[in-house]
Design a protein around this motif. Structure first.
Motif, mmCIF file in Angstrom:
data_model
loop_
_atom_site.group_PDB
_atom_site.id
_atom_site.type_symbol
_atom_site.label_atom_id
_atom_site.label_comp_id
_atom_site.label_asym_id
_atom_site.label_seq_id
_atom_site.Cartn_x
_atom_site.Cartn_y
_atom_site.Cartn_z
ATOM 1 N N SER A 1 -32.603 7.057 -55.110
ATOM 2 C CA SER A 1 -33.789 8.437 -54.585
ATOM 3 C C SER A 1 -34.080 8.584 -53.393
ATOM 4 N N ALA A 2 -33.199 8.734 -52.020
ATOM 5 C CA ALA A 2 -32.841 9.695 -50.852
ATOM 6 C C ALA A 2 -31.986 10.639 -51.624
ATOM 7 N N ILE A 3 -31.137 10.446 -52.407
ATOM 8 C CA ILE A 3 -29.841 11.217 -53.050
ATOM 9 C C ILE A 3 -29.636 12.234 -53.608
ATOM 10 N N GLY B 1 -33.366 2.671 -53.081
ATOM 11 C CA GLY B 1 -33.702 3.372 -51.893
ATOM 12 C C GLY B 1 -33.106 4.924 -51.881
ATOM 13 N N GLY B 2 -31.582 4.201 -51.722
ATOM 14 C CA GLY B 2 -30.700 4.463 -50.988
ATOM 15 C C GLY B 2 -30.462 6.075 -52.469
ATOM 16 N N ALA C 1 -33.493 12.907 -53.707
ATOM 17 C CA ALA C 1 -34.975 13.838 -53.458
ATOM 18 C C ALA C 1 -33.887 14.954 -51.969
#
Lengths: 187, 199
Positions: free
Chosen positions: A21-23, A18-19, A25
């Motif tokens: 993928s956030a970066i 998740g982390g 994004a």
């Protein structure tokens, strides 16, 4: 005990995915309005921006002002949608733009200015000569004679800034006439 | 539910939580890093000048002795490829920063007008641009604003524009637009007279 550790491991794996993928994004070009080669966000600096826009602006354009002061258009590709490549040459053509002042600045993949001897990093309303029709053009290439000097190799991006955009420009950014970027050829 | 489905569900739920957490925390984290780097850079410059005997401006003295680099004006040299504090600086703007902390009271920022585009903009700890004053709106030769916490009543008695900041800490950025290279020396001189400090 072993079972608990497996669950913890799965949670940590999930958090990591998740982390990351956030970066990723946050590194995607911030958008909202798309026109030709350009994407604009009219939510820079805004307290109404959604969390993903705010994250993108933080990563890519920290301290960008709200839209009544400035609108920032980014470009990662030419007007045909092909990603910029320093091995290619481009021409950017524009006209009069609905703002008190505008500029096009070139950046490397890490969003910093690109080293060159002339310390030339942008073309602006003040530096470009207009033809009789009020139009201007500028050359983008990885050589010191270009108007916008690309890095030696790899990707680059552009920011088109409108300072004090005219109110009409804010209401419908898609109606704006924005510069066209044509790929002239590649090495 | 099978063991595999359970595991996938756990990973997915954690991934969602991780994604949302990072997205929400990222702006504040990036601002903190920027505030630390910009203020540290200023403190370092001031300390170095102190060492080699150059005269410090009164505001630089404050920068060194007080919480170094905070609530002090930080004029930046014109951006070039060596500037790597803040991404995507414009090469056509002369920037000056001030990393503010309102813990001890309101902070005033002033900047001489240039005759061209000039602005003072303030950013909260979460990156929101909560205030801008530019040359179109301001009369007189100086842009000026007082930043204060909502509960700081002293700001009410300060003359001129004032704004309540949504966070105790943040960054003020002064922009001078360089339309004509010939103006640059004048703008650099004016930049040296930008002030930022406690009332």
């Amino acid at each position: 005990m072993k079972k608990a550790m497996i669950w913890v491991g799965l949670v940590l794996l999930g958090l990591a995915i998740g982390g990351v993928s956030a970066i990723l994004a946050a590194r995607q070009p911030f958008g909202g309005v798309e026109k030709g080669a350009w994407t604009a966000s009219i939510e820079t600096g805004s307290d109404k921006a959604d969390p993903w826009t705010r994250a993108r602006v933080a990563v890519q354009a920290l301290l960008a002002m709200t839209r009544d002061q400035a609108v920032y258009f980014t470009s990662h590709h030419d007007s045909e949608g092909r990603a910029f490549d320093a091995a290619c040459r481009y021409t950017i053509r524009g006209g009069d733009h609905p703002a008190r002042w505008w500029s096009v600045t070139i950046y490397d993949d890490a969003y910093f200015l690109i080293e060159n001897e002339a310390k030339r990093y942008s073309v602006t309303a003040a530096t470009l000569a207009l033809d009789e029709a009020g139009r201007w053009s500028a050359r983008i290439a990885a050589d010191e004679k270009a108007d916008l000097i690309a890095p030696e190799s790899g990707a680059f991006n552009l920011i088109l800034r409108f300072y004090h955009p005219e109110p009409g420009a804010l209401q419908d950014p898609t109606a704006l006439s924005l510069p066209v970027i044509t790929r002239e050829g590649c090495a | 539910m099978s063991r595999l489905s359970q595991s996938l569900l756990v990973v997915l739920a954690a991934a969602l939580a991780g994604h949302l957490a990072v997205i929400h925390l990222l702006p504040g984290f990036i601002m903190s890093v920027a505030m630390e780097r910009i203020s540290a850079g200023a403190a370092e410059t001031a300390a170095r000048q102190l060492e080699d005997g150059s005269a410090l401006r009164p505001d630089q003295n404050r920068a060194v002795t007080a919480r170094a680099g905070w609530n002090a004006p930080i004029p930046a040299p014109r951006a070039d490829h060596t500037q790597r504090y803040v991404v995507r600086s414009s090469a056509d703007i002369l920037y000056s920063a001030c990393v503010f902390d309102l813990a001890a009271g309101p902070v005033r920022v002033t900047a001489p007008q240039t005759g061209g585009y000039a602005s003072i903009s303030a950013f909260a700890a979460n990156t929101d641009n909560f205030f801008v004053l530019d040359d179109r709106e301001a009369t007189g030769e100086t842009l000026s604003v007082v930043l204060h916490r909502p509960d700081q009543a002293t700001a009410a008695s300060a003359p001129g524009p004032r704004t309540a900041a949504p966070s105790q800490k943040g960054i003020v950025l002064v922009r001078y637009l360089i339309e004509d290279e010939a103006d640059l020396p004048d703008y650099v001189e004016k930049q040296s007279r930008i002030t930022c400090g406690p009332l």
